[in-house]
Design a protein around this motif. Sequence first.
Motif, PDB file in Angstrom:
ATOM      1  N   GLY A  83     -27.679  11.101 -33.617  1.00 31.14           N
ATOM      2  CA  GLY A  83     -26.365  11.344 -34.206  1.00 31.14           C
ATOM      3  C   GLY A  83     -25.229  11.361 -33.193  1.00 31.14           C
ATOM      4  N   SER A  84     -25.561  11.384 -31.915  1.00 33.19           N
ATOM      5  CA  SER A  84     -24.508  11.364 -30.894  1.00 33.19           C
ATOM      6  C   SER A  84     -23.994   9.929 -30.720  1.00 33.19           C
ATOM      7  CB  SER A  84     -25.058  11.894 -29.558  1.00 33.19           C
ATOM      8  OG  SER A  84     -26.064  11.030 -29.060  1.00 33.19           O
ATOM      9  N   VAL A  85     -22.919   9.788 -29.962  1.00 28.36           N
ATOM     10  CA  VAL A  85     -22.338   8.476 -29.693  1.00 28.36           C
ATOM     11  C   VAL A  85     -22.265   8.299 -28.185  1.00 28.36           C
ATOM     12  CG1 VAL A  85     -20.295   7.015 -29.958  1.00 28.36           C
ATOM     13  CG2 VAL A  85     -20.999   8.513 -31.830  1.00 28.36           C
ATOM     14  N   LYS A  86     -22.824   7.182 -27.715  1.00 28.31           N
ATOM     15  CA  LYS A  86     -22.845   6.885 -26.283  1.00 28.31           C
ATOM     16  C   LYS A  86     -21.717   5.908 -25.958  1.00 28.31           C
ATOM     17  CE  LYS A  86     -25.828   4.704 -22.844  1.00 28.31           C
ATOM     18  NZ  LYS A  86     -27.160   4.164 -22.595  1.00 28.31           N
ATOM     19  N   PRO A  87     -20.932   6.194 -24.903  1.00 26.71           N
ATOM     20  CA  PRO A  87     -19.916   5.212 -24.498  1.00 26.71           C
ATOM     21  C   PRO A  87     -20.608   3.980 -23.911  1.00 26.71           C
ATOM     22  CG  PRO A  87     -19.752   7.244 -23.185  1.00 26.71           C
ATOM     23  CD  PRO A  87     -20.900   7.401 -24.115  1.00 26.71           C
ATOM     24  N   GLY A  88     -20.101   2.811 -24.255  1.00 27.06           N
ATOM     25  CA  GLY A  88     -20.677   1.574 -23.751  1.00 27.06           C
ATOM     26  C   GLY A  88     -19.867   0.995 -22.619  1.00 27.06           C
ATOM     27  N   ALA A  89     -20.252  -0.201 -22.179  1.00 27.74           N
ATOM     28  CA  ALA A  89     -19.598  -0.881 -21.054  1.00 27.74           C
ATOM     29  C   ALA A  89     -18.116  -1.127 -21.302  1.00 27.74           C
ATOM     30  CB  ALA A  89     -20.301  -2.202 -20.774  1.00 27.74           C
ATOM     31  N   GLY A  90     -17.716  -1.295 -22.545  1.00 27.05           N
ATOM     32  CA  GLY A  90     -16.315  -1.570 -22.857  1.00 27.05           C
ATOM     33  C   GLY A  90     -15.468  -0.333 -23.057  1.00 27.05           C
ATOM     34  N   ALA A  91     -16.048   0.850 -22.964  1.00 25.94           N
ATOM     35  CA  ALA A  91     -15.306   2.089 -23.237  1.00 25.94           C
ATOM     36  C   ALA A  91     -14.144   2.305 -22.265  1.00 25.94           C
ATOM     37  CB  ALA A  91     -16.240   3.299 -23.208  1.00 25.94           C
ATOM     38  N   ALA A  92     -14.378   2.118 -20.980  1.00 22.37           N
ATOM     39  CA  ALA A  92     -13.341   2.354 -19.979  1.00 22.37           C
ATOM     40  C   ALA A  92     -12.181   1.373 -20.153  1.00 22.37           C
ATOM     41  CB  ALA A  92     -13.916   2.244 -18.577  1.00 22.37           C
ATOM     42  N   GLU A  93     -12.494   0.102 -20.421  1.00 19.86           N
ATOM     43  CA  GLU A  93     -11.445  -0.909 -20.592  1.00 19.86           C
ATOM     44  C   GLU A  93     -10.597  -0.634 -21.834  1.00 19.86           C
ATOM     45  OE1 GLU A  93     -12.805  -4.942 -20.354  1.00 19.86           O
ATOM     46  OE2 GLU A  93     -14.211  -4.428 -18.772  1.00 19.86           O
ATOM     47  N   THR A  94     -11.246  -0.206 -22.901  1.00 22.10           N
ATOM     48  CA  THR A  94     -10.523   0.083 -24.139  1.00 22.10           C
ATOM     49  C   THR A  94      -9.589   1.266 -23.944  1.00 22.10           C
ATOM     50  OG1 THR A  94     -12.386  -0.754 -25.405  1.00 22.10           O
ATOM     51  CG2 THR A  94     -10.797   0.570 -26.601  1.00 22.10           C
ATOM     52  N   LEU A  95     -10.044   2.273 -23.197  1.00 25.05           N
ATOM     53  CA  LEU A  95      -9.205   3.445 -22.934  1.00 25.05           C
ATOM     54  C   LEU A  95      -7.986   3.078 -22.079  1.00 25.05           C
ATOM     55  CD1 LEU A  95     -11.875   6.224 -22.275  1.00 25.05           C
ATOM     56  CD2 LEU A  95     -10.352   5.995 -24.248  1.00 25.05           C
ATOM     57  N   ARG A  96      -8.184   2.138 -21.138  1.00 26.27           N
ATOM     58  CA  ARG A  96      -7.077   1.711 -20.272  1.00 26.27           C
ATOM     59  C   ARG A  96      -6.110   0.807 -21.023  1.00 26.27           C
ATOM     60  NH1 ARG A  96     -11.085   0.492 -15.871  1.00 26.27           N
ATOM     61  NH2 ARG A  96     -10.954  -1.600 -16.703  1.00 26.27           N
ATOM     62  N   GLY A  97      -6.565   0.292 -22.188  1.00 22.12           N
ATOM     63  CA  GLY A  97      -5.678  -0.583 -22.976  1.00 22.12           C
ATOM     64  C   GLY A  97      -5.691  -2.016 -22.508  1.00 22.12           C
ATOM     65  N   LYS A  98      -6.751  -2.420 -21.856  1.00 21.14           N
ATOM     66  CA  LYS A  98      -6.849  -3.801 -21.345  1.00 21.14           C
ATOM     67  C   LYS A  98      -6.949  -4.793 -22.449  1.00 21.14           C
ATOM     68  CE  LYS A  98      -9.398  -6.672 -18.170  1.00 21.14           C
ATOM     69  NZ  LYS A  98     -10.498  -6.830 -17.302  1.00 21.14           N
ATOM     70  N   ASP A 131     -30.378  -2.478 -29.633  1.00 22.28           N
ATOM     71  CA  ASP A 131     -29.955  -2.218 -28.263  1.00 22.28           C
ATOM     72  C   ASP A 131     -28.919  -1.093 -28.266  1.00 22.28           C
ATOM     73  OD1 ASP A 131     -29.147  -2.214 -25.638  1.00 22.28           O
ATOM     74  OD2 ASP A 131     -28.287  -4.236 -25.675  1.00 22.28           O
ATOM     75  N   ARG A 132     -29.344   0.078 -27.868  1.00 24.13           N
ATOM     76  CA  ARG A 132     -28.459   1.250 -27.814  1.00 24.13           C
ATOM     77  C   ARG A 132     -27.982   1.529 -26.387  1.00 24.13           C
ATOM     78  NH1 ARG A 132     -28.696   3.914 -32.741  1.00 24.13           N
ATOM     79  NH2 ARG A 132     -30.433   3.280 -34.043  1.00 24.13           N
ATOM     80  N   SER A 133     -28.214   0.588 -25.471  1.00 23.96           N
ATOM     81  CA  SER A 133     -27.900   0.799 -24.060  1.00 23.96           C
ATOM     82  C   SER A 133     -26.397   0.754 -23.767  1.00 23.96           C
ATOM     83  CB  SER A 133     -28.602  -0.254 -23.204  1.00 23.96           C
ATOM     84  OG  SER A 133     -28.025  -1.541 -23.434  1.00 23.96           O
ATOM     85  N   GLY A 134     -25.635   0.020 -24.556  1.00 23.98           N
ATOM     86  CA  GLY A 134     -24.200  -0.115 -24.296  1.00 23.98           C
ATOM     87  C   GLY A 134     -23.872  -1.204 -23.296  1.00 23.98           C
ATOM     88  N   LYS A 135     -24.863  -2.019 -22.931  1.00 26.26           N
ATOM     89  CA  LYS A 135     -24.653  -3.092 -21.953  1.00 26.26           C
ATOM     90  C   LYS A 135     -23.937  -4.289 -22.572  1.00 26.26           C
ATOM     91  CE  LYS A 135     -28.730  -1.985 -19.233  1.00 26.26           C
ATOM     92  NZ  LYS A 135     -30.059  -2.442 -18.828  1.00 26.26           N
ATOM     93  N   THR A 136     -23.198  -4.996 -21.714  1.00 22.05           N
ATOM     94  CA  THR A 136     -22.483  -6.209 -22.105  1.00 22.05           C
ATOM     95  C   THR A 136     -23.466  -7.338 -22.373  1.00 22.05           C
ATOM     96  OG1 THR A 136     -20.594  -5.560 -20.763  1.00 22.05           O
ATOM     97  CG2 THR A 136     -20.754  -7.893 -21.333  1.00 22.05           C
ATOM     98  N   ARG A 137     -23.173  -8.150 -23.399  1.00 24.21           N
ATOM     99  CA  ARG A 137     -23.991  -9.314 -23.719  1.00 24.21           C
ATOM    100  C   ARG A 137     -23.082 -10.529 -23.860  1.00 24.21           C
ATOM    101  NH1 ARG A 137     -28.356  -9.226 -27.365  1.00 24.21           N
ATOM    102  NH2 ARG A 137     -29.848  -7.831 -26.429  1.00 24.21           N
ATOM    103  N   LYS A 138     -23.620 -11.690 -23.546  1.00 25.48           N
ATOM    104  CA  LYS A 138     -22.876 -12.935 -23.705  1.00 25.48           C
ATOM    105  C   LYS A 138     -23.648 -13.863 -24.625  1.00 25.48           C
ATOM    106  CE  LYS A 138     -20.399 -12.803 -19.353  1.00 25.48           C
ATOM    107  NZ  LYS A 138     -20.087 -13.520 -18.110  1.00 25.48           N
ATOM    108  N   GLY A 139     -22.900 -14.645 -25.398  1.00 24.86           N
ATOM    109  CA  GLY A 139     -23.504 -15.599 -26.323  1.00 24.86           C
ATOM    110  C   GLY A 139     -22.418 -16.270 -27.128  1.00 24.86           C
ATOM    111  N   LYS A 140     -22.802 -16.848 -28.260  1.00 29.83           N
ATOM    112  CA  LYS A 140     -21.830 -17.521 -29.114  1.00 29.83           C
ATOM    113  C   LYS A 140     -21.478 -16.637 -30.298  1.00 29.83           C
ATOM    114  CE  LYS A 140     -22.074 -22.372 -28.355  1.00 29.83           C
ATOM    115  NZ  LYS A 140     -21.964 -23.651 -28.989  1.00 29.83           N
ATOM    116  N   ALA A 141     -20.209 -16.751 -30.711  1.00 31.80           N
ATOM    117  CA  ALA A 141     -19.738 -16.046 -31.903  1.00 31.80           C
ATOM    118  C   ALA A 141     -19.367 -17.063 -32.962  1.00 31.80           C
ATOM    119  CB  ALA A 141     -18.520 -15.196 -31.563  1.00 31.80           C
TER     120      ALA A 141
END
Length: 181
Positions: free
Chosen positions: A166-181, A61-71
């Motif tokens: 070879g490129s890197v796509k920003p995912g769903a968490g990119a904006a939150e990580t940049l804001r420091g959430k 999955d290279r879409s960058g979408k959020t997923r939920k499950g167990k860790a």
Amino acid sequence: MYEAGDHVDHTRSRHGRRSKLRALLVLVLSCCLSTALRAQKPASTDATQASAKATPRAGLDRSGKTRKGKASYYGQKFYSKKMADGTRMNPQSNVAASKTLPLGTKAQVTNLENGASAVVEIRDRGPYVKNRIVDVSPKTADKLGLKENGTAPVEVKPVEVPQPDGSVKPGAGAAETLRGK
């Protein structure tokens, strides 16, 4: 005195020396060439390896979408074992395993029971237990509060997702990580 046979012998010996030098030169050049060809790697092997590495893995999955499950987290028997990317598992690192995210993906993992989160790098494949979407290192498990129960419901938000070109796509968490959430 000068004899007619002497002149002929000198000419023959010069021609004889030249042909011996040519033969020696050919022998030396052929040895050098054969050594150089043996030292060269076959191009087909390199091309095969390059295409195998470049071939995108099915099911990633290279879409960058959020997923939920167990860790869950790596048990002690996996410490120092090689991971899918070839590095050894370090329990004090922020590495994780995913069946679907590409190796090299950085993702924010959030424990949905307590709100604790950590950024991990996907370097291994797994977990191979039904309904689990990520295995994290023991250090990350401590940050997320997973060690008490061994598993927890999580949200995995990719931050950076490597693409086949070879490129890197920003995912769903990119904006939150940049804001420091």
